[in-house]
Structure formats: structure tokens, C-alpha cells
Write an enzyme that holds these catalytic residues in place. Structure first.
Site, short mmCIF file in Angstrom:
data_model
loop_
_atom_site.label_atom_id
_atom_site.label_comp_id
_atom_site.label_asym_id
_atom_site.label_seq_id
_atom_site.Cartn_x
_atom_site.Cartn_y
_atom_site.Cartn_z
N CYS A 1 -2.45 5.20 12.24
CA CYS A 1 -3.03 6.52 11.98
C CYS A 1 -3.35 7.16 13.33
O CYS A 1 -3.69 6.47 14.28
CB CYS A 1 -4.35 6.41 11.22
SG CYS A 1 -4.31 5.34 9.80
N ILE B 1 3.87 11.48 3.99
CA ILE B 1 2.89 11.81 2.96
C ILE B 1 1.60 12.30 3.61
O ILE B 1 0.91 13.17 3.08
CB ILE B 1 2.59 10.56 2.07
CG1 ILE B 1 3.89 9.97 1.50
CG2 ILE B 1 1.60 10.90 0.96
CD1 ILE B 1 4.72 10.89 0.66
N GLY C 1 7.55 -2.71 -1.41
CA GLY C 1 7.14 -1.34 -1.13
C GLY C 1 8.00 -0.30 -1.82
O GLY C 1 7.89 -0.07 -3.03
N GLY D 1 12.43 1.05 3.00
CA GLY D 1 13.52 0.72 2.08
C GLY D 1 14.46 -0.33 2.66
O GLY D 1 14.27 -0.79 3.80
N THR E 1 6.08 1.29 8.45
CA THR E 1 7.38 1.98 8.54
C THR E 1 7.81 2.20 10.00
O THR E 1 6.98 2.25 10.91
CB THR E 1 7.32 3.35 7.86
OG1 THR E 1 6.26 4.11 8.46
CG2 THR E 1 7.07 3.22 6.37
N SER F 1 0.82 -1.21 0.00
CA SER F 1 0.00 0.00 0.00
C SER F 1 0.86 1.27 0.00
O SER F 1 1.87 1.34 0.69
CB SER F 1 -0.89 -0.01 1.24
OG SER F 1 -1.63 1.18 1.31
#
Lengths: 258, 321
Positions: free
Chosen positions: B137, B78, B272, B224, B200, B28
């Protein structure tokens, strides 16, 4: 973005053409076939683990047959690696990406204004404008005489911050009085450079009621809209941000907030 | 000959009655809504697409700067920028459901009610294989605390959504907690069908010239290859503590990385950040898995799942030699 390809491209040459400024030439008939002035490519300089992780975006400076040309400043690990590329080596290129300058709009004179490496997209634009028989006046500003790049540009006016060549001052100061000339007909500004410069130019264009298109730089990962990493605030209703990579990098200054 | 052997390799797996053609997915937020790079990537080669997070209303996301490259990775903030579930249904889903791969919407929300509302609206749509729930979130009602770092809240979201759907429910867990396996056990008990491990890691970068944080939100999510060893350890920990399948995610950049995750206990993997570097990497990884299987005489990729050789005496000794 219809002609986008991802491919390993052969480097033709990479030369230092001004202080820390390189001209990289690589072959891609696919990219030259569809690229428009103002579009960019996202370049991976090194294999995984041998350099930075992410691609680096560069404006397409010019196309010459099957050759794509890029101008860049070697300032970080990625661009330094790229600057060491030699004839026959390959780079992984994704492009052409983004929106192009709107060259077919109604104007007589194209006023190109560039700050530093912001000159990058303009040789390509100039070639296109010449085909359209537009009058072109080009204003370029650099820190000093050692950084000047003017190849494949037309009717060049130079400013340097230190006065070592041309007008002593910044490029917007050099450019502004020119707008009072009466022989320009309907003018359109095309600009690229540091944000402060674009901001000053955008205000000037608004005051003088001249259409102004700018090419923006953005911190981006993918270059195609996947990562949503490169927002620029937009004017008007609708969504708050546009993406530099996908909706830009070319924007009308009236559409964005710099 | 190669083709006949290839045909024998079973790459598919089944979750709650839905078959996925292989074990490689795109994570996602790293593949948009599937249409941005449709000309480059043959998505029919993938197990499925986890969409960009969807909330009830569109979200503009955070101001720039949203991205910073770090050593072998990147930080992002983001801010869950997305088009909202209604626009997704109108503009993206009709295209997505035609694709020859499974579509898994990822749901993000700032209240329990919003999670339920988004899922209920998606329940009315065709072409959805499963849901992934992003619990990382801020919970607006509880003072902005992250849902995903509160075990009982994570359980409550799972239980509430479980009541609303018979489809596969996948909870994406955050590694920013003391014991991720507690969260995995909780969502398993509340009816989750699978977990995605990991979201993350919280990270930060500072511009030393201006002394300002490089991200507009000060901290962001690290992803990453830099986080791969952490993700692998978390997958190993979670896979040992629950019976439900684990989607391994975090820094996967090659088929070899993907195999490590399968061996550590992941049933499937999500690619990802590397999609940003190479949009077709997920297909390359799917190919690489098949080549590995062929070279090692593996007939069912499922036999790799959790097949870590945990004879520690041997491996510790070997690592010293």
C-alpha cells in the site's frame, strides 16, 4: 440474487441472426425458474487454457420454457468461441445475476430505448410487460439495416445511423419528439446501449421529468461482487461507487453518474 | 475402503497453536467477505478465508476501469475498495465467525498508525484466527512510496504489530522487489509467524486506438495463471531462506498447481483470481489434494511441503530427453 446457480448447460442452438450478432440458446430450468428481466449470466466459453480466462457477462434476452436466450456480438476471442458453439455442446454458466428492471412501478406506458446490441434485455422485459398489460413502445437504433434485431419486441420504431432503414439518425433523436405525444399517460423509460446514448437519454428524462432505468455494461471479472472490478459512480451521500454486477446492472438514472 | 483411507490422510496443520483443517485457503480480495457466494461454496471445506483488505475508514476505491483481462491473467487496480474495519465488525464478522472455517482478516493501511489501529480494534473481537498484513500500500506520510518495497519499513510494521497481538501474524510480501527473501528474513526476525508469497506483479496495458492506458491508474496488479511460474520461484526462494511457514499464492488454478507450491516449500496455498472464474474452485482443489494423497499413499499432506526433488543433474537431464 437468490436463485444463483453455477452449472454446465447444454447448448440448444447458436445462430447468426444479424451481422456478427448471434442468438445463443441453452437449457437451464434452474435459471429460467428464477430469472427476472434485466438480470444477466456470466458465461465461460472455453475450458481453462483454451480461451480467455474470465467469464463474459450477457443480459438474459428471453426465457422460453427451460431455454435461456442470449444475444451477443462476436467481436473478441471469447465471443467468437461462444459463437461457434453447436447443439449438444456445453457452456459453464453462472446466474442469474444482478438486479432486475423494476417493472411494478407506477406507469402506463413503457418506453423501451435500445442502441445496437443493447436490445439484448428487452425481449424478456417485453414478455413481462405484456403480462402486466402495459402499453409498450420500442425504439431501436443501429448502425445500418444489416444489424437490426426486432424479434419479440412490440410497437417498434427503427433508427439507423446511415439511414438504410427507418429514421436516419440516432435512436435518441428518433425518440425525443415522441415524448411530446399526449396519449402516453404516465411513462417510464427502460434503456440499454452505449454510454453516450444512455447519457443523452438520462438528460432527456431529467428534462421531461420521466423515470428512466438503464442497463449498464461493465468490465467485470466475477459478476457477483467478489472482485469489485465494475464500479459506477453514484449520486447522493454514502459510498462513492456502486457495482454494476451486484447493485446493477439496472440503475435508475437519478442514482448514478454516467 | 476409499473412505477409510481418506480418513487416514492428515490434511490439517497448526500455526502458533491454531489448527487449520487443510492447506487450501481463499486469497484476500478474491472472495469478498465470504457472504457473496455462500450459497455456492461450502467454505467448511477450506482451511480458511483471507478477507478483503480492511482499512480504518471505508475506501471507495479507484475510478473505472479497474479490470483488464490479459494473456492468462488479469490486471486490477481496485484501489483497496473496502467497507472499513468498523462496518466489517458490525456487519460481516458475526456471520463469518459462525462459519466452520478459519477467518483471517487482511489489513491494509496508509500509515503505520493505521495498521496498528485496525489490528487493535480486531484484537477485541471473537472469531479471528490470524491476521494477514498487506504491505503493498502507498505510505501517505512518506510521499506515497509503497511500504512493501521498503525493507526497513516492512520490518517496522511487523515489529509494531507483533507487540500488539499474540495471534498469528502473516505478512503478505510483494514480488516487486529485487530480493524477496531479504524481506522474508526481515519480517521473520521481527516476529512474523508466516509470510504470504506473492502479491500481484506490477503490470500495464494500453488501448492502441485511444493511446490511453486501459486502467484508470495506468498500472495495476497482474494476477492469474500468467504469474504462477513467478510465484512458484518466489515461494521456492523464500522457503529456502526462512524457517517460518509460507503461504503460496499466485495463479493457482488446479490441485496440480497447489501441489507444485507445496513441493516448492509452501505450507499452504491461497487461491486468488481463479475464484472469479469458478467460485467453487478452492473446494475442488482441496478435493484434488486428497485424491492425489490417496493415489500416492501420502498419509500427511505436510510431507509434501518442501519435498522438491532437487537432484538437479537428474531433472535437467530428464528435461532434455
Amino acid at each position: 440474487m437468490c436463485g444463483m446457480v453455477q452449472q454446465l448447460c447444454k447448448v440448444e442452438s447458436c445462430d447468426e441472426v444479424a451481422a456478427k450478432t448471434f442468438l445463443l440458446r441453452f437449457a437451464s430450468s434452474e435459471i429460467t425458474a428464477s430469472a427476472q428481466p434485466g438480470q444477466f449470466v456470466n458465461v465461460l466459453a472455453a475450458e481453462a487454457g483454451e480461451g480467455p480466462l474470465l467469464r463474459r457477462p450477457f443480459s438474459i434476452a428471453r426465457v422460453d420454457g427451460d431455454i435461456v436466450e442470449l444475444f451477443f456480438h462476436a467481436i473478441g476471442t471469447g465471443t467468437l468461441l461462444l459463437s461457434r458453439k453447436r447443439h449438444g455442446e456445453t457452456i459453464d454458466v453462472l446466474g442469474p445475476l444482478g438486479q432486475s428492471f423494476r417493472v411494478d412501478a407506477d406507469y402506463d406506458t413503457a418506453l423501451i430505448v435500445a442502441g445496437g446490441i443493447g436490445v439484448a434485455p428487452f425481449p424478456f422485459l417485453t414478455a413481462d410487460l405484456l403480462k402486466r398489460c402495459k402499453r409498450i413502445e420500442t425504439f431501436v437504433g443501429y448502425r445500418n439495416a444489416g444489424q437490426i434485431l426486432t424479434s419479440h419486441l412490440q410497437n417498434i420504431h427503427i433508427a439507423t445511423d446511415d439511414g438504410s432503414k427507418g429514421f436516419h439518425g440516432n435512436v435518441v433523436q428518433l425518440f425525443e419528439p415522441f415524448l411530446d405525444r399526449t396519449d402516453l399517460g404516465k411513462a417510464k423509460i427502460f434503456a440499454c446501449g452505449p454510454t453516450v446514448m444512455l447519457k443523452a437519454l438520462s438528460e432527456l428524462a431529467k428534462r421531461k421529468n420521466i423515470c428512466c432505468e438503464v442497463s449498464l455494461e461493465g468490465h467485470m471479472a466475477c459478476g457477483v461482487g467478489l472482485c469489485q472490478g465494475c464500479p459506477v459512480e453514484r449520486t447522493g451521500d454514502g459510498s462513492k461507487y456502486a457495482l454494476v454486477c451486484k447493485d446493477g446492472p439496472i440503475f435508475l438514472t437519478t442514482d448514478i453518474i454516467l | 475402503m476409499t473412505a477409510s483411507i481418506k480418513n487416514k490422510i492428515k490434511t490439517s496443520f497448526t500455526l502458533r497453536g491454531i489448527e487449520f483443517k487443510n492447506r487450501v485457503f481463499v486469497a484476500s480480495g478474491t472472495f469478498g467477505y465470504g457472504d457473496e457466494v455462500r450459497k455456492l461454496v461450502d467454505v467448511s471445506r477450506l482451511g480458511g478465508i483471507f478477507t478483503k483488505s480492511l482499512s480504518w475508514k471505508p475506501r471507495a476505491g479507484n475510478p473505472p476501469q479497474r479490470i483488464v483481462e490479459t494473456a492468462s491473467g488479469m490486471l486490477n487496480s481496485i484501489g483497496l475498495a473496502n467497507i472499513g474495519v468498523h462496518t466489517f465488525i458490525e456487519q460481516k464478522l458475526p456471520y463469518l465467525r459462525k462459519l466452520d472455517t478459519r477467518i483471517i482478516p487482511n489489513i491494509a493501511a496508509s500509515s503505520l498508525q493505521e495498521y496498528c489501529d485496525v489490528l487493535e480494534l480486531l484484537e477485541e473481537q471473537e472469531g479471528i484466527a490470524a491476521y494477514e498484513i498487506n504491505v503493498s500500500c502507498p505510505n501517505v506520510k512518506e510521499g506515497g512510496l509503497n511500504f512493501g518495497t521498503d525493507c526497513s519499513m516492512t520490518g517496522k510494521i511487523t515489529a509494531s504489530l507483533r507487540k500488539l497481538t499474540n495471534k498469528t501474524l502473516i505478512i503478505k510480501l510483494t514480488p516487486n522487489v529485487t530480493h524477496i527473501s531479504e524481506f522474508a528474513r526481515t519480517v521473520e526476525a521481527e516476529g512474523a509467524d508466516a509470510v504470504s508469497v506473492i502479491n500481484t506483479l506490477i503490470g500495464m496495458a494500453i488501448d492502441i486506438k485511444t493511446r490511453k492506458p486501459k486502467l484508470s491508474t495506468v498500472t495495476g496488479g497482474l494476477s492469474g495463471p500468467a504469474i504462477k511460474p513467478v510465484a512458484l520461484a518466489k515461494v521456492y526462494e523464500v522457503a529456502k531462506s526462512v524457517k517460518i511457514p509460507v503461504f503460496g499464492v499466485g495463479g493457482i488454478a488446479s490441485a496440480e498447481d497447489a501441489i507444485e507450491f507445496l513441493l516448492a516449500g509452501a505450507t499452504a496455498v491461497q487461491i486468488g483470481t481463479m475464484n472469479f472464474v469458478d467460485p467453487v474452485i478452492s473446494v475442488k482443489i482441496a478435493d484434488g489434494l486428497e485424491i492425489y494423497a490417496r493415489e500416492h499413499g501420502i498419509l500427511d499432506m505436510g510431507t509434501l511441503v518442501g519435498a522438491l526433488d532437487a537432484d538437479l543433474k537428474f531433472s535437467v537431464l530428464q528435461s532434455w530427453l
